[in-house]
Design an enzyme around this catalytic site. Sequence first.
Site, PDB file in Angstrom:
ATOM      1  N   GLU A 123      -4.789  -4.856  10.753  1.00 26.11           N
ATOM      2  CA  GLU A 123      -3.787  -3.812  10.943  1.00 26.11           C
ATOM      3  C   GLU A 123      -4.092  -3.046  12.227  1.00 26.11           C
ATOM      4  O   GLU A 123      -4.897  -2.109  12.216  1.00 26.11           O
ATOM      5  CB  GLU A 123      -3.820  -2.831   9.765  1.00 26.11           C
ATOM      6  CG  GLU A 123      -3.561  -3.463   8.418  1.00 26.11           C
ATOM      7  CD  GLU A 123      -3.036  -2.455   7.409  1.00 26.11           C
ATOM      8  OE1 GLU A 123      -1.957  -2.698   6.887  1.00 26.11           O
ATOM      9  OE2 GLU A 123      -3.687  -1.419   7.176  1.00 26.11           O
ATOM     10  N   ASN A 160       0.874  -1.174   0.000  1.00 29.47           N
ATOM     11  CA  ASN A 160       0.000   0.000   0.000  1.00 29.47           C
ATOM     12  C   ASN A 160       0.913   1.226   0.000  1.00 29.47           C
ATOM     13  O   ASN A 160       1.504   1.558   1.022  1.00 29.47           O
ATOM     14  CB  ASN A 160      -0.882  -0.030   1.257  1.00 29.47           C
ATOM     15  CG  ASN A 160      -1.716   1.234   1.409  1.00 29.47           C
ATOM     16  OD1 ASN A 160      -1.763   2.075   0.501  1.00 29.47           O
ATOM     17  ND2 ASN A 160      -2.366   1.386   2.552  1.00 29.47           N
ATOM     18  N   GLY A 220       2.953   2.430  10.716  1.00 25.83           N
ATOM     19  CA  GLY A 220       3.872   3.550  10.518  1.00 25.83           C
ATOM     20  C   GLY A 220       4.630   3.955  11.773  1.00 25.83           C
ATOM     21  O   GLY A 220       5.257   5.005  11.807  1.00 25.83           O
ATOM     22  N   LYS A 230       0.150   4.231  -0.262  1.00 24.13           N
ATOM     23  CA  LYS A 230      -0.486   5.415   0.325  1.00 24.13           C
ATOM     24  C   LYS A 230      -0.279   6.622  -0.610  1.00 24.13           C
ATOM     25  O   LYS A 230      -0.242   6.440  -1.816  1.00 24.13           O
ATOM     26  CB  LYS A 230       0.038   5.640   1.749  1.00 24.13           C
ATOM     27  CG  LYS A 230      -0.101   4.352   2.598  1.00 24.13           C
ATOM     28  CD  LYS A 230       0.112   4.537   4.052  1.00 24.13           C
ATOM     29  CE  LYS A 230      -0.075   3.199   4.766  1.00 24.13           C
ATOM     30  NZ  LYS A 230       0.075   3.286   6.215  1.00 24.13           N
ATOM     31  N   SER A 244       4.004  -1.950  10.271  1.00 20.75           N
ATOM     32  CA  SER A 244       5.462  -1.977  10.475  1.00 20.75           C
ATOM     33  C   SER A 244       6.106  -3.307  10.090  1.00 20.75           C
ATOM     34  O   SER A 244       7.046  -3.761  10.740  1.00 20.75           O
ATOM     35  CB  SER A 244       5.808  -1.586  11.922  1.00 20.75           C
ATOM     36  OG  SER A 244       5.346  -0.273  12.198  1.00 20.75           O
ATOM     37  N   GLU A 278      -6.621   4.599   7.938  1.00 18.03           N
ATOM     38  CA  GLU A 278      -6.444   6.033   7.640  1.00 18.03           C
ATOM     39  C   GLU A 278      -7.705   6.603   7.001  1.00 18.03           C
ATOM     40  O   GLU A 278      -8.047   7.767   7.220  1.00 18.03           O
ATOM     41  CB  GLU A 278      -5.200   6.226   6.750  1.00 18.03           C
ATOM     42  CG  GLU A 278      -3.923   6.002   7.561  1.00 18.03           C
ATOM     43  CD  GLU A 278      -2.749   5.444   6.779  1.00 18.03           C
ATOM     44  OE1 GLU A 278      -2.755   5.489   5.543  1.00 18.03           O
ATOM     45  OE2 GLU A 278      -1.805   4.936   7.443  1.00 18.03           O
ATOM     46  N   HIS A 287      -9.306   1.034   5.003  1.00 19.99           N
ATOM     47  CA  HIS A 287      -8.019   1.237   5.684  1.00 19.99           C
ATOM     48  C   HIS A 287      -8.219   2.175   6.884  1.00 19.99           C
ATOM     49  O   HIS A 287      -9.031   3.093   6.818  1.00 19.99           O
ATOM     50  CB  HIS A 287      -7.002   1.835   4.703  1.00 19.99           C
ATOM     51  CG  HIS A 287      -5.612   1.826   5.271  1.00 19.99           C
ATOM     52  ND1 HIS A 287      -5.175   2.792   6.144  1.00 19.99           N
ATOM     53  CD2 HIS A 287      -4.605   0.932   5.133  1.00 19.99           C
ATOM     54  CE1 HIS A 287      -3.925   2.493   6.500  1.00 19.99           C
ATOM     55  NE2 HIS A 287      -3.562   1.375   5.905  1.00 19.99           N
TER      56      HIS A 287
HETATM   57  P1  13P Z   1       3.324   0.501   7.616  1.00 23.90           P
HETATM   58  O1  13P Z   1       3.829  -0.772   7.002  1.00 23.90           O
HETATM   59  O2  13P Z   1       4.015   1.725   7.104  1.00 23.90           O
HETATM   60  O3  13P Z   1       3.285   0.414   9.113  1.00 23.90           O
HETATM   61  O4  13P Z   1       1.803   0.673   7.127  1.00 23.90           O
HETATM   62  C1  13P Z   1       0.949  -0.399   7.219  1.00 23.90           C
HETATM   63  C2  13P Z   1      -0.278  -0.084   6.467  1.00 23.90           C
HETATM   64  O5  13P Z   1      -1.032   0.791   6.834  1.00 23.90           O
HETATM   65  C3  13P Z   1      -0.537  -0.831   5.224  1.00 23.90           C
HETATM   66  O6  13P Z   1      -1.828  -0.605   4.772  1.00 23.90           O
END
Ligand code: 13P
Length: 252
Positions: free
Chosen positions: A166, A9, A172, A11, A213, A96, A94
């Site tokens: 997640e 992803n 992140g 983003k 992560s 976010e 997601h």
């Molecule tokens: P990270 O791998 O940067 O922690 O993000 C995970 C994520 O949100 C994947 O959709």
Amino acid sequence: MRIPFVAGNWKMNKTVAEARDLVSKVGAQLREIPSVEKVLCPPFTALPALSAMLEGSDIGLGAQNMHWEEKGAFTGEVAPGMVKEFCNYVIIGHSERRAYFGETDENVNRKLRAALKFDLTAIVCVGETLDQYESGLTSEVVRRQISLGFAGTDSAFGARLVVAYEPVWAIGTGKASSAVNANEVLSQVIRPALSDLFGMETAQSIRILYGGSVTASNASEFFTQSEIDGALVGGASLKADEFVGITKAAAK
Ligand code: 13P
């Protein structure tokens, strides 16, 4: 047997030129890992260029979001049929999207139904926030996200459903969940919730990923757990070596 699944992803990262550059670095190496289902989810703007680059390869493309309506006056939104022009996958719900854009479980459900109608494989994200985790609410929150998010979905679509667990506190932050803890949520909450909806056989066939992560160095800890079928990778998917390393770990 569930086929291992690794999705990146990206983003809100990478221009078209940068996206092309990354795909030119990972493409050949990923094709050498045929036992893993691999999906790249760049921003919408890079989809046409990458779909041309990846044509005929076993690397899939996914959108990071979409609207559930087929068309109409929804400024700034992208419809399922538009996603389907370039992709066979879509990420839905997601954290976010839930946190910054107010997406609810009902929205997730509408998007999931639209995705299935348009022959897309849906990667549906669930996971608790830090507050919820610290208050011991993980099971309750994740169970509700699954039961509302997947409500009314026909078990015949099992093959096109992927769940990504997640935990928001692990995204992140560099602080991944422990693999054992993540596996416990999958085995004690997510798969049973899927089983309540679809029956045991379908629930057993649905891939469940861990996200938060994940790196090339910790990936195999997750993939050796019984219930973790792959990863949804954020930050590390932007780095060629990291993403290839994670995908290789999934093949073992
Ligand atoms: P990270 O791998 O940067 O922690 O993000 C995970 C994520 O949100 C994947 O959709």
